[in-house]
Design an enzyme around this catalytic site. Structure first.
Site, mmCIF file in Angstrom:
data_model
loop_
_atom_site.group_PDB
_atom_site.id
_atom_site.type_symbol
_atom_site.label_atom_id
_atom_site.label_comp_id
_atom_site.label_asym_id
_atom_site.label_seq_id
_atom_site.Cartn_x
_atom_site.Cartn_y
_atom_site.Cartn_z
ATOM 1 N N ASN A 59 0.876 -1.223 0.109
ATOM 2 C CA ASN A 59 -0.107 0.009 -0.047
ATOM 3 C C ASN A 59 0.826 1.289 0.090
ATOM 4 O O ASN A 59 1.895 1.376 0.922
ATOM 5 C CB ASN A 59 -1.015 0.096 1.289
ATOM 6 N N VAL A 60 0.819 2.046 -1.052
ATOM 7 C CA VAL A 60 1.671 3.175 -1.184
ATOM 8 C C VAL A 60 1.711 4.142 0.116
ATOM 9 O O VAL A 60 2.225 5.019 0.049
ATOM 10 C CB VAL A 60 1.389 3.902 -2.486
ATOM 11 N N ASN A 86 3.375 5.688 -9.887
ATOM 12 C CA ASN A 86 2.184 5.471 -10.502
ATOM 13 C C ASN A 86 0.722 5.303 -9.728
ATOM 14 O O ASN A 86 -0.231 5.885 -10.108
ATOM 15 C CB ASN A 86 2.370 4.422 -11.695
ATOM 16 N N SER A 139 -1.096 14.347 -14.583
ATOM 17 C CA SER A 139 -2.513 14.124 -15.277
ATOM 18 C C SER A 139 -2.491 15.656 -15.892
ATOM 19 O O SER A 139 -1.915 16.554 -15.680
ATOM 20 C CB SER A 139 -3.539 13.962 -14.123
ATOM 21 N N TYR A 152 -7.590 15.707 -6.388
ATOM 22 C CA TYR A 152 -6.717 15.007 -7.135
ATOM 23 C C TYR A 152 -6.005 16.255 -8.159
ATOM 24 O O TYR A 152 -4.703 15.978 -8.334
ATOM 25 C CB TYR A 152 -7.623 14.094 -8.401
ATOM 26 N N LYS A 156 -1.712 16.536 -8.250
ATOM 27 C CA LYS A 156 -1.019 16.143 -9.114
ATOM 28 C C LYS A 156 -0.457 17.391 -9.871
ATOM 29 O O LYS A 156 0.829 17.228 -10.445
ATOM 30 C CB LYS A 156 -2.157 15.714 -10.421
ATOM 31 N N ILE A 185 -7.633 8.212 -20.635
ATOM 32 C CA ILE A 185 -6.932 6.934 -20.943
ATOM 33 C C ILE A 185 -7.934 5.937 -20.463
ATOM 34 O O ILE A 185 -8.708 5.947 -19.287
ATOM 35 C CB ILE A 185 -5.817 6.812 -20.245
#
Length: 262
Positions: A59-60, A86, A139, A152, A156, A185
């Site tokens: 888990n990051v 990532n 992103s 987010y 980012k 994506i």
């Protein structure tokens, strides 16, 4: 199999799906050893990478898991050539005002501190080696903030500065740091239960394919389709190669032409 990265040791976070999984496949095909970290390892085991693939459950957000992932690479190979940051958290919000302190803490822990801790963990080894490559997935929202992804977008954006700081300080050690900023994506965020495609079907009150096409037209994707994870992965592969030896501190948009400014 192309062997352009034969013998290189690569750590990829969020390797179990989407862009991370596509990158894992590309780097394996290029002859690299890949330590793939993710909470869910099912897709990694399906790759059957043999001696070249080391799935690692982590888990990051957990510093001890990050230490374990890096220590696995060092104990197995004695070096780390490439880090691909990532792993990220993406949660749509109704408004900036609806993002609670707990939401902010979760996003910061994953989308920024996770990247920082991974970079901080590998850089001493890379400095000793006098070479290394860090590649960070940001992103298009870092440059053109998405109003349904406020936390987010902000985090980012911070990734761009993180990479630039690393490139400036550690270039003298033969270390390069670059960012790829994808958008639109086709990953699991579209296909998962109650994911974006389901939301689009409800919004437009049409079937899946028509809803997706209306969405593509609405956000004005110049190439007229969603991107594929593999189209991001091949750029990662290039930036990790000797051909990109003079590229550092850069940010590459992979967005189908959506971003309207230079």
């Amino acid at each position: 199999m192309e062997r352009s990265l034969a013998g290189k040791v690569v750590i990829i976070t969020g390797a179990g799906s989407g862009i991370g999984l596509a990158a894992t496949t590309e780097f394996l095909n290029a002859g690299a050893y890949v330590i793939g970290g993710d909470i869910n390892l099912e897709k990694l085991y399906e790759l059957q990478g043999g001696e070249y693939l080391f799935p690692y459950q982590f888990n990051v957000r957990a510093p001890s898991d990050i230490d374990g992932l890096i220590n696995t690479a060092i104990s197995q190979f004695g070096k780390i050539d490439i880090l691909i940051n990532n792993a990220a958290l993406v949660e749509p919000r109704k408004s900036f005002l609806d993002v609670t302190d707990d939401d902010w803490n979760s996003t910061i822990e994953t989308n920024l501190l996770g990247y920082i801790r991974m970079a901080r963990g590998v850089l001493p080894y890379m400095c000793n080696q006098k070479k290394g490559i860090l590649l960070h997935i940001a992103s298009e929202a870092a440059l053109m903030p998405n109003l349904i992804l406020p936390d987010y977008s902000i985090l980012k954006s911070s990734v761009l500065t993180l990479s630039k700081v690393i490139s400036r300080e550690f270039g003298k050690y033969g270390i390069r740091s670059n960012v790829i900023s994808p958008a639109f994506i086709h990953t699991s965020i579209y296909d998962k239960p109650e994911g974006l495609i389901t939301q689009l079907e409800q919004k437009y009150k049409v079937g899946r394919e028509e809803a997706l096409q209306r969405y593509i037209e609405e956000v004005d994707i110049a190439v007229g389709r969603l991107g594929q994870p593999e189209e991001v992965a091949v750029l990662l592969l290039f930036l990790a190669s000797e051909s990109a030896g003079f590229i550092t501190g850069a940010n590459y948009l992979v967005d189908g032409g959506v971003t309207p400014f230079i």
